[in-house]
Write an enzyme that holds these catalytic residues in place. Structure first.
Site, PDB file in Angstrom:
ATOM      1  N   ILE A 125      15.178   3.774  -9.556  1.00 29.16           N
ATOM      2  CA  ILE A 125      15.074   3.873 -11.014  1.00 29.16           C
ATOM      3  C   ILE A 125      14.474   5.249 -11.322  1.00 29.16           C
ATOM      4  O   ILE A 125      13.397   5.583 -10.840  1.00 29.16           O
ATOM      5  CB  ILE A 125      14.164   2.761 -11.594  1.00 29.16           C
ATOM      6  CG1 ILE A 125      14.558   1.373 -11.052  1.00 29.16           C
ATOM      7  CG2 ILE A 125      14.145   2.801 -13.108  1.00 29.16           C
ATOM      8  CD1 ILE A 125      15.760   0.746 -11.669  1.00 29.16           C
ATOM      9  N   ASN A 183       2.130  -9.493  -6.114  1.00 32.23           N
ATOM     10  CA  ASN A 183       0.991  -9.416  -5.210  1.00 32.23           C
ATOM     11  C   ASN A 183       0.155 -10.684  -5.354  1.00 32.23           C
ATOM     12  O   ASN A 183      -0.289 -11.026  -6.446  1.00 32.23           O
ATOM     13  CB  ASN A 183       0.150  -8.175  -5.505  1.00 32.23           C
ATOM     14  CG  ASN A 183       0.886  -6.900  -5.121  1.00 32.23           C
ATOM     15  OD1 ASN A 183       1.627  -6.881  -4.135  1.00 32.23           O
ATOM     16  ND2 ASN A 183       0.726  -5.856  -5.893  1.00 32.23           N
ATOM     17  N   GLY A 200       0.806  -1.218   0.000  1.00 29.73           N
ATOM     18  CA  GLY A 200       0.000   0.000   0.000  1.00 29.73           C
ATOM     19  C   GLY A 200       0.842   1.271   0.000  1.00 29.73           C
ATOM     20  O   GLY A 200       0.399   2.312   0.456  1.00 29.73           O
ATOM     21  N   ARG A 222      -9.741   5.621  -9.617  1.00 26.76           N
ATOM     22  CA  ARG A 222     -10.148   5.338  -8.238  1.00 26.76           C
ATOM     23  C   ARG A 222     -10.743   6.615  -7.660  1.00 26.76           C
ATOM     24  O   ARG A 222     -10.078   7.651  -7.631  1.00 26.76           O
ATOM     25  CB  ARG A 222      -8.943   4.932  -7.395  1.00 26.76           C
ATOM     26  CG  ARG A 222      -8.233   3.686  -7.886  1.00 26.76           C
ATOM     27  CD  ARG A 222      -7.178   3.256  -6.879  1.00 26.76           C
ATOM     28  NE  ARG A 222      -6.367   2.164  -7.406  1.00 26.76           N
ATOM     29  CZ  ARG A 222      -5.585   1.381  -6.673  1.00 26.76           C
ATOM     30  NH1 ARG A 222      -5.502   1.583  -5.365  1.00 26.76           N
ATOM     31  NH2 ARG A 222      -4.873   0.420  -7.218  1.00 26.76           N
ATOM     32  N   ARG A 269      -2.844 -11.863  -4.787  1.00 26.87           N
ATOM     33  CA  ARG A 269      -4.280 -11.636  -4.548  1.00 26.87           C
ATOM     34  C   ARG A 269      -4.878 -10.979  -5.778  1.00 26.87           C
ATOM     35  O   ARG A 269      -4.173 -10.619  -6.703  1.00 26.87           O
ATOM     36  CB  ARG A 269      -4.440 -10.678  -3.372  1.00 26.87           C
ATOM     37  CG  ARG A 269      -3.622  -9.397  -3.608  1.00 26.87           C
ATOM     38  CD  ARG A 269      -3.853  -8.346  -2.550  1.00 26.87           C
ATOM     39  NE  ARG A 269      -2.819  -7.333  -2.550  1.00 26.87           N
ATOM     40  CZ  ARG A 269      -2.806  -6.234  -3.284  1.00 26.87           C
ATOM     41  NH1 ARG A 269      -3.774  -6.001  -4.151  1.00 26.87           N
ATOM     42  NH2 ARG A 269      -1.824  -5.367  -3.197  1.00 26.87           N
ATOM     43  N   LYS A 283      -1.432   3.891  -6.278  1.00 29.71           N
ATOM     44  CA  LYS A 283      -2.031   4.086  -7.594  1.00 29.71           C
ATOM     45  C   LYS A 283      -3.321   4.890  -7.511  1.00 29.71           C
ATOM     46  O   LYS A 283      -4.080   4.764  -6.557  1.00 29.71           O
ATOM     47  CB  LYS A 283      -2.353   2.711  -8.198  1.00 29.71           C
ATOM     48  CG  LYS A 283      -1.128   1.832  -8.340  1.00 29.71           C
ATOM     49  CD  LYS A 283      -1.489   0.362  -8.424  1.00 29.71           C
ATOM     50  CE  LYS A 283      -0.241  -0.498  -8.359  1.00 29.71           C
ATOM     51  NZ  LYS A 283      -0.554  -1.932  -8.159  1.00 29.71           N
TER      52      LYS A 283
HETATM   53  P1  ADP Z   1      -3.232  -2.638  -5.752  1.00 29.98           P
HETATM   54  O1  ADP Z   1      -1.930  -2.886  -6.388  1.00 29.98           O
HETATM   55  O2  ADP Z   1      -4.184  -3.781  -5.797  1.00 29.98           O
HETATM   56  O3  ADP Z   1      -3.802  -1.338  -6.128  1.00 29.98           O
HETATM   57  P2  ADP Z   1      -2.702  -1.463  -3.260  1.00 29.98           P
HETATM   58  O4  ADP Z   1      -1.278  -1.442  -2.876  1.00 29.98           O
HETATM   59  O5  ADP Z   1      -3.349  -0.197  -3.627  1.00 29.98           O
HETATM   60  O6  ADP Z   1      -2.836  -2.612  -4.278  1.00 29.98           O
HETATM   61  O7  ADP Z   1      -3.508  -2.136  -2.089  1.00 29.98           O
HETATM   62  C1  ADP Z   1      -4.829  -2.582  -2.203  1.00 29.98           C
HETATM   63  C2  ADP Z   1      -5.477  -2.456  -0.869  1.00 29.98           C
HETATM   64  O8  ADP Z   1      -4.837  -3.295   0.056  1.00 29.98           O
HETATM   65  C3  ADP Z   1      -5.409  -1.067  -0.312  1.00 29.98           C
HETATM   66  O9  ADP Z   1      -6.575  -0.853   0.421  1.00 29.98           O
HETATM   67  C4  ADP Z   1      -4.185  -1.114   0.582  1.00 29.98           C
HETATM   68  O10 ADP Z   1      -4.272  -0.181   1.621  1.00 29.98           O
HETATM   69  C5  ADP Z   1      -4.238  -2.538   1.075  1.00 29.98           C
HETATM   70  N1  ADP Z   1      -2.920  -3.177   1.289  1.00 29.98           N
HETATM   71  C6  ADP Z   1      -1.982  -3.425   0.370  1.00 29.98           C
HETATM   72  N2  ADP Z   1      -0.948  -4.093   0.903  1.00 29.98           N
HETATM   73  C7  ADP Z   1      -1.242  -4.295   2.208  1.00 29.98           C
HETATM   74  C8  ADP Z   1      -0.583  -4.926   3.291  1.00 29.98           C
HETATM   75  N3  ADP Z   1       0.603  -5.525   3.146  1.00 29.98           N
HETATM   76  N4  ADP Z   1      -1.196  -4.943   4.488  1.00 29.98           N
HETATM   77  C9  ADP Z   1      -2.405  -4.370   4.634  1.00 29.98           C
HETATM   78  N5  ADP Z   1      -3.066  -3.751   3.646  1.00 29.98           N
HETATM   79  C10 ADP Z   1      -2.509  -3.700   2.455  1.00 29.98           C
HETATM   80  P1  ADP Z   2       3.955  -1.669  -2.419  1.00 33.10           P
HETATM   81  O1  ADP Z   2       4.138  -3.046  -1.856  1.00 33.10           O
HETATM   82  O2  ADP Z   2       3.666  -0.663  -1.397  1.00 33.10           O
HETATM   83  O3  ADP Z   2       3.022  -1.679  -3.577  1.00 33.10           O
HETATM   84  P2  ADP Z   2       6.149  -1.502  -4.326  1.00 33.10           P
HETATM   85  O4  ADP Z   2       7.426  -2.203  -4.073  1.00 33.10           O
HETATM   86  O5  ADP Z   2       5.221  -2.139  -5.303  1.00 33.10           O
HETATM   87  O6  ADP Z   2       5.409  -1.282  -2.944  1.00 33.10           O
HETATM   88  O7  ADP Z   2       6.435  -0.013  -4.770  1.00 33.10           O
HETATM   89  C1  ADP Z   2       5.406   0.933  -4.862  1.00 33.10           C
HETATM   90  C2  ADP Z   2       5.780   2.051  -5.828  1.00 33.10           C
HETATM   91  O8  ADP Z   2       6.961   2.734  -5.362  1.00 33.10           O
HETATM   92  C3  ADP Z   2       6.120   1.600  -7.231  1.00 33.10           C
HETATM   93  O9  ADP Z   2       4.979   1.436  -8.034  1.00 33.10           O
HETATM   94  C4  ADP Z   2       7.019   2.737  -7.708  1.00 33.10           C
HETATM   95  O10 ADP Z   2       6.265   3.832  -8.153  1.00 33.10           O
HETATM   96  C5  ADP Z   2       7.778   3.119  -6.456  1.00 33.10           C
HETATM   97  N1  ADP Z   2       9.069   2.390  -6.385  1.00 33.10           N
HETATM   98  C6  ADP Z   2       9.300   1.262  -5.685  1.00 33.10           C
HETATM   99  N2  ADP Z   2      10.587   0.863  -5.826  1.00 33.10           N
HETATM  100  C7  ADP Z   2      11.179   1.749  -6.655  1.00 33.10           C
HETATM  101  C8  ADP Z   2      12.504   1.896  -7.191  1.00 33.10           C
HETATM  102  N3  ADP Z   2      13.470   1.044  -6.901  1.00 33.10           N
HETATM  103  N4  ADP Z   2      12.760   2.958  -7.997  1.00 33.10           N
HETATM  104  C9  ADP Z   2      11.768   3.852  -8.296  1.00 33.10           C
HETATM  105  N5  ADP Z   2      10.532   3.773  -7.824  1.00 33.10           N
HETATM  106  C10 ADP Z   2      10.197   2.738  -7.011  1.00 33.10           C
HETATM  107 MG    MG Z   3       3.291  -2.782  -5.310  1.00 31.19          MG
END
Ligand code: ADP
Ligand code: ADP
Ligand code: MG
Length: 442
Positions: A202, A287, A163, A334, A289, A236
């Protein structure tokens, strides 16, 4: 086929799953907190069970109460939605121990991929390109050493993060100490795990992810990509598909399928990549799910992902890659209860008037709101997902703009006008934008 499933979630995703189940002739059980007595998901399901007080820890994260509700109602399977317990391996094993099918991957796969350090290491070993960085848990000393090697700026990321939480950019060595402390604290607070790692930052990347679907027999396919680069604080806000050439899609799709194979992946999942200016891509996380933005993939493929999840969990064989054909362009906005003028502070209150734009060809609104519903501060601020599907990108954008023009909500503040600004900006219209876009738009 399961005759009854329980949905361990709330809001629009709970409604989304209830709808799929009803269309399949499956009975549904909703669970709800005391704050959600009047929620739409509680009303639409065939049965509804109260699982505790408003606080998520006491209700939607209360595994004992949810499992008890499933046993009492004789539910055969549990769909976890997203967020809450969807990526909790303990919950997945508890379900299996009680003879209830968890609609998702195995507890082992969830565990493996839930820790981003382990996930990246598995991918690296399997030949999937990963973002360069530490290969084990970091501390401030090893973080500085790694950053000196890969060069600043670097990202410090909580291994268990999600998140958008637990992510910090360090631009120089003297920032590492304080940021490492912050990431560690955030990891402990939100995910009960303070371990973190270092990764190359990046510059101006795109967030491109691939939807995958695996069955229980090792057959894995992909359903194309999604561009999720419109982000605020790493979360996002708007997503679209397609965004790659057929050649690049095939290449990224193959890599995503091998990533899923490496994790022995079952059910629906998403492989997230960062893509740089040269179209080189790097695995970021997977992810385990269904994802918020899954509807745009459904619109262009015509495949109902939630029904597929249920069929696969029931032992049905997967579709084959040649069954996946893309048609047109889809965008999701969203719509959140938040105030862009007040630094996106959440907005609560009763919805005193509501007009959803859910009509017209190619327009879909997934939501759980209705006039008279009270939006409380206890849960995520997402109110609705507006999804537009057109023959071309331009069609989809125009359709989305007319939908947001029609959308009226009174009683809570929303980001509808802000989404309109995105849809009208030259950079968005050019189709060439990266994760820095919203930061530049302001
Ligand atoms: P997506 O990639 O599906 O858009 P998000 O990162 O926006 O995923 O997360 C989707 C929902 O799950 C959001 O409501 C976010 O707050 C929640 N969420 C995501 N990762 C976690 C986590 N590790 N623990 C608890 N809630 C999470
Ligand atoms: P979450 O589990 O919260 O979704 P992510 O690892 O998917 O976390 O990273 C969330 C966002 O953070 C990515 O979509 C990107 O925009 C930014 N991000 C994460 N890692 C990097 C990186 N190494 N360089 C640039 N941007 C990053
Ligand atoms: Mg992510």
């Amino acid at each position: 086929m399961f005759d009854k499933i329980l949905i361990a979630n709330r809001g629009e995703i709970a409604v989304r799953v209830i709808r799929a189940a009803r269309e399949m002739g499956i009975q549904t059980v909703a669970v709800y907190s005391e704050a959600d007595r009047d929620a739409l998901h509680s009303q639409l399901a065939d049965e509804a069970v109260c699982i505790g007080p408003a606080k998520p820890a006491d209700s939607y994260l209360n595994m004992q109460n949810i499992i008890s509700a499933a046993v009492l109602t004789q539910s055969k399977a549990i769909h976890p939605g997203f967020g809450f317990l969807s990526e909790n391996s303990v919950f997945a094993s508890m379900c299996e121990e009680c003879g209830i099918k968890f609609i998702g991957p195995s507890a082992e796969t969830i565990d493996l991929l839930g820790n981003k350090i382990h996930a990246k290491e598995l991918m690296r070993k399997s030949g999937v390109p990963v973002v360069p960085g530490t290969r084990a848990e970091a501390d401030p000393i090893s973080a500085k050493a790694e950053a000196a090697k890969i060069g600043y700026p670097v990202m410090l990321k909580a291994a268990a993060g999600g998140g958008g939480r637990g992510i910090r950019i360090a631009r120089s060595e003297d920032e590492i100490g304080a940021l490492a402390e912050a990431v560690k604290k955030e990891g402990e607070l939100f995910f009960g795990d303070g371990s973190f790692y270092v990764e190359k930052y990046i510059e101006n990347p795109r967030h491109i992810e691939v939807q995958v679907l695996g069955d229980e027999y090792g057959n894995i396919i992909h359903l194309g990509e999604r561009n999720c680069s419109i982000q605020r604080r790493h979360q996002k806000m708007l997503e679209e598909t397609p965004c790659l050439t057929p050649k690049l899609r095939a290449k990224l799709g193959d890599v995503a399928v091998s990533a899923a194979k490496a994790a022995n992946y079952k059910n629906a999942g998403t492989v997230e990549f960062l893509m740089d200016k040269n179209d080189d891509f790097y695995f970021m996380e997977m992810n385990t799910r269904i994802q918020v933005e899954h509807p745009i993939t459904e619109m262009v493929t015509g495949i109902d992902l939630v029904k597929r999840q249920i069929l696969i969990a029931n032992g049905e064989k997967n579709l084959s890659q040649k069954d996946v054909k893309l048609s047109g362009h889809a965008i999701e906005c969203r719509i959140n209860a938040e105030s862009p003028e007040k630094n996106f502070a959440p907005s609560c209150g009763e919805i005193t008037f509501l007009l959803l734009p859910s009509g017209g060809m190619g327009l879909r609104v997934d939501s759980a709101i209705y006039q008279g519903l009270r939006i409380t501060p206890h849960y995520d601020s997402m109110l609705a997902k507006v999804v537009a599907h057109g023959e071309t990108r331009e069609d989809a954008i125009m359709k989305m703009r007319r939908a947001l023009y029609e959308f009226v909500i009174e009683g809570v503040e929303t980001n509808i006008d802000y989404q309109m600004r995105i849809l009208g900006s030259d950079e968005f219209l050019s189709g060439k934008y990266d994760t820095g876009f919203l930061g530049r738009m302001g």
